[in-house]
Design an enzyme around this catalytic site. Sequence first.
Site, PDB file in Angstrom:
ATOM      1  N   THR A  12       1.013  62.071  82.189  1.00 18.94           N
ATOM      2  CA  THR A  12       2.433  61.780  82.319  1.00 18.94           C
ATOM      3  C   THR A  12       3.013  61.531  80.928  1.00 18.94           C
ATOM      4  O   THR A  12       2.301  61.098  80.034  1.00 18.94           O
ATOM      5  CB  THR A  12       2.659  60.561  83.230  1.00 18.94           C
ATOM      6  OG1 THR A  12       4.051  60.324  83.339  1.00 18.94           O
ATOM      7  CG2 THR A  12       1.990  59.309  82.713  1.00 18.94           C
ATOM      8  N   LYS A  64      15.115  62.550  82.376  1.00 15.67           N
ATOM      9  CA  LYS A  64      14.433  63.408  83.333  1.00 15.67           C
ATOM     10  C   LYS A  64      15.334  64.582  83.698  1.00 15.67           C
ATOM     11  O   LYS A  64      16.376  64.407  84.313  1.00 15.67           O
ATOM     12  CB  LYS A  64      14.038  62.635  84.574  1.00 15.67           C
ATOM     13  CG  LYS A  64      12.922  63.362  85.288  1.00 15.67           C
ATOM     14  CD  LYS A  64      12.133  62.438  86.132  1.00 15.67           C
ATOM     15  CE  LYS A  64      10.765  62.998  86.406  1.00 15.67           C
ATOM     16  NZ  LYS A  64      10.140  62.366  87.542  1.00 15.67           N
ATOM     17  N   TRP A  91      10.072  65.396  82.072  1.00 17.85           N
ATOM     18  CA  TRP A  91      10.474  64.336  81.148  1.00 17.85           C
ATOM     19  C   TRP A  91      10.817  64.869  79.767  1.00 17.85           C
ATOM     20  O   TRP A  91      10.211  65.811  79.278  1.00 17.85           O
ATOM     21  CB  TRP A  91       9.341  63.332  80.965  1.00 17.85           C
ATOM     22  CG  TRP A  91       9.141  62.414  82.117  1.00 17.85           C
ATOM     23  CD1 TRP A  91       8.014  62.342  82.886  1.00 17.85           C
ATOM     24  CD2 TRP A  91      10.041  61.431  82.635  1.00 17.85           C
ATOM     25  NE1 TRP A  91       8.174  61.378  83.844  1.00 17.85           N
ATOM     26  CE2 TRP A  91       9.407  60.804  83.717  1.00 17.85           C
ATOM     27  CE3 TRP A  91      11.332  61.019  82.285  1.00 17.85           C
ATOM     28  CZ2 TRP A  91      10.005  59.783  84.448  1.00 17.85           C
ATOM     29  CZ3 TRP A  91      11.932  60.009  83.024  1.00 17.85           C
ATOM     30  CH2 TRP A  91      11.266  59.401  84.087  1.00 17.85           C
ATOM     31  N   GLU A 149       1.852  57.716  88.181  1.00 24.02           N
ATOM     32  CA  GLU A 149       0.956  56.565  88.250  1.00 24.02           C
ATOM     33  C   GLU A 149       0.766  56.047  89.673  1.00 24.02           C
ATOM     34  O   GLU A 149      -0.073  55.186  89.910  1.00 24.02           O
ATOM     35  CB  GLU A 149       1.517  55.427  87.373  1.00 24.02           C
ATOM     36  CG  GLU A 149       1.440  55.683  85.874  1.00 24.02           C
ATOM     37  CD  GLU A 149       2.669  56.397  85.315  1.00 24.02           C
ATOM     38  OE1 GLU A 149       3.357  57.095  86.091  1.00 24.02           O
ATOM     39  OE2 GLU A 149       2.932  56.262  84.111  1.00 24.02           O
TER      40      GLU A 149
END
Length: 541
Positions: free
Chosen positions: A185, A440, A445, A331
Site C-alpha cells: 500500500t 486518492k 493513491w 490493511e
Amino acid sequence: MNGLIMDYPLTTNTILKYANNAFPDKKLISYLPDGSRHEYTYGKLYKRCCQLANALKNKLGITKGDMVGTFAWNHYQHVELYYGIPGIGAVCHTINIRLSSQQTEFIINHSEDKVIFVDATLVPLLEKIAPKLETVEKYIIINAPKGYTTTLPNTIHYEDLIGEQLDAIEWPTINENDASGMCYTSGTTGMPKGVLYSHRSTYLHAMTILSPNAGNYSNNDIILLVVPQFHVMAWGFPYMCLLTGSDMVMPSLHLRPDAIIRILESENINKANGVPSIWRGVYEEMKKNPPKTKLALEEYLVGGSALSGSLIENFEKDFGIKGVQAWGMTETSPLGTASRLQRKHESLSYKEQIKVRAKQGIEFPGIEMRIIGDNGKVAPRDGKTMGELQVKGAWVIKSYFKTNSRDSFTKDGWFRTGDVSTIDANGYMEITDRTKDLIKSGGEWISSVALELALMSHANIKEAAVIAIPDEKWSERPLATLVLADKNKHVSTEELKEFLSKEFASYQIPDNYVVIDEVPKTSVGKFDKKEIRRLYAEGKL
Ligand code: AMP
C-alpha cells in the site's frame, strides 16, 4: 479446557476443495486481454490449480514461505495463482501494475519475489526494470500470443509451465496462520509498505463479505469483479465466489464504461464491485447510450473512495440499480464496514435514507472500530464528534512486512487508519476527512509529500504544497500550489509535467498548478493544508 472440536484449518485450500465438491459446474468467465471470451467451471479450475501447484514445486522449485509475484489483469489464470501459490504454502504477492517504475522496483526487491507471473501486455513495464530486480529468477508469461518475444530473461509460457503436470495433488497441511498473500500500500512518505495476509484472515474475510449485511452473495449470483486482482486480493471476491458458488466474471483490461456495459449485458451479471469512478463512468455512459433492454444488474458494491449520495440516487432512479457503500483499506483485507438500511430506517424519507446509505456504514462482525477525539479520548457515538478512526479485528494488520510499524498502532493495539470520521448512535461510521497526506484518484493513491519534494527539487521552485481537490470523474485530483524562487521566470505546466514524469506514473502528475506568494503555515511552521483547501473552496486560488 479446550472444546472437543476438530482442528480444521481455515485455508485457501479448504475453499478450493469445497468449491470443487459443492459447485463443480459453476462458471469462471474471462474476457482476456486480446478480447476473446474464455469460460470454464470451478471443477476445471480445481484441476488447473493442482497442475499449477505441481509446476510451482516441481519445475520452479517454489517451497513454503517463498514469495511469488503476479503482475496481471483479472482473469482465470490469475484466479489459479490465487489458489495454486498459497496452496503449497508460498505467498501470492500481487503487484500493482499502476505504480511508477521506481515503486515497482522497490516493491519487488523488498518482497524478494522469486518468480513473477506476468501478462504479456504488461511485460514492457517489467522489461524496463528487470536488470535491477535482485531476486527474480524466472518470469512466467501469461496470455502470450503466438511467436511472442521479450527481453525479459528466463521466461516460460504459462501453459507450457502447467501443461504436462498432473491435475491432482495431495495438498499439504497448512497452518491457518501462515501467510497466504501480500499486497503493498502507498506510504505518505517513503516507499510502499507490505501487508501480509494469512490463510485464516483471508478465509474469515471471505466468509464475512458474503453475508447479508455485507455483499449478500449466494450461488444464484453472477458477479463481475471489476476491482483489480492487484488491489487488496480483489477485495477477497475470488475467495468469496468459491465459498458461495457464485459465477465469477473477469474483465481483464476491458475496463472502459462501454466495455463494462457490454459484459454486464452479455453475461447477465446481477452483482458487481468497483471504485466509484468506474460506476460513475458506467452511469454516465448509460445515460448517453441507454441499454436496449434492462440490465440484470441489481447492485454494485463500492469502496476505495466515497460513493456519493447523488450517484446512489441517480443510478437508482434512472436505472433501478442499487449502490452499496463499503469502507476498507489494504490493511484491513480490505472490507471493514458496509452501509445498508435496516428495518428501523423504513420510516425515513428517501432523501434521509440516501444520507444513511452514503455513510461508510456499520462494522462487520470480527471488526471493532472507535473514534479518538482531539482530547485523546474515545469519542461518543453521536454522529457529530470527529476524530481518528481506529480499528481492530480478525483481518486487520498487526505489523507491516519488514517495516517499522510503530506509528501505525496505538499503545493499546488499535490500528490507526488515518481517516477522520464520526460514528452515529446507530453505529454508522462516516468519513469526513483524512489525516494522511495522500490523494486518492480513480482508486489509486498519490502521495502529496512525494510530489512536493519532487517539485521543490526544480531549480525555480522554492516551495510546493499539494492538496486533493474534488473531481467528478476521479473522485480527487492533485492541485499543486507553488512559490517561485525567481518570480520573473515563468515555469510552464508542460515543463512541470515533463519534470515530474521521470519519477511519477502519469495519473499521479497534477493537471493543475497555481503560483502563490507564500504557502500558508501552521504555528509550528508546517504547510497548512487545511488553509490551502479553504482558499481553494472559496475560489481564492
Ligand atoms: P487502500 O488501502 O488503497 O484501499 O485505501 C484505503 C483508504 O481509502 C481508506 O483509509 C480511506 O481513506 C479510503 N476509502 C476506502 N473506502 C472508502 C469509502 N467508502 N469512502 C471514503 N473513503 C474510502
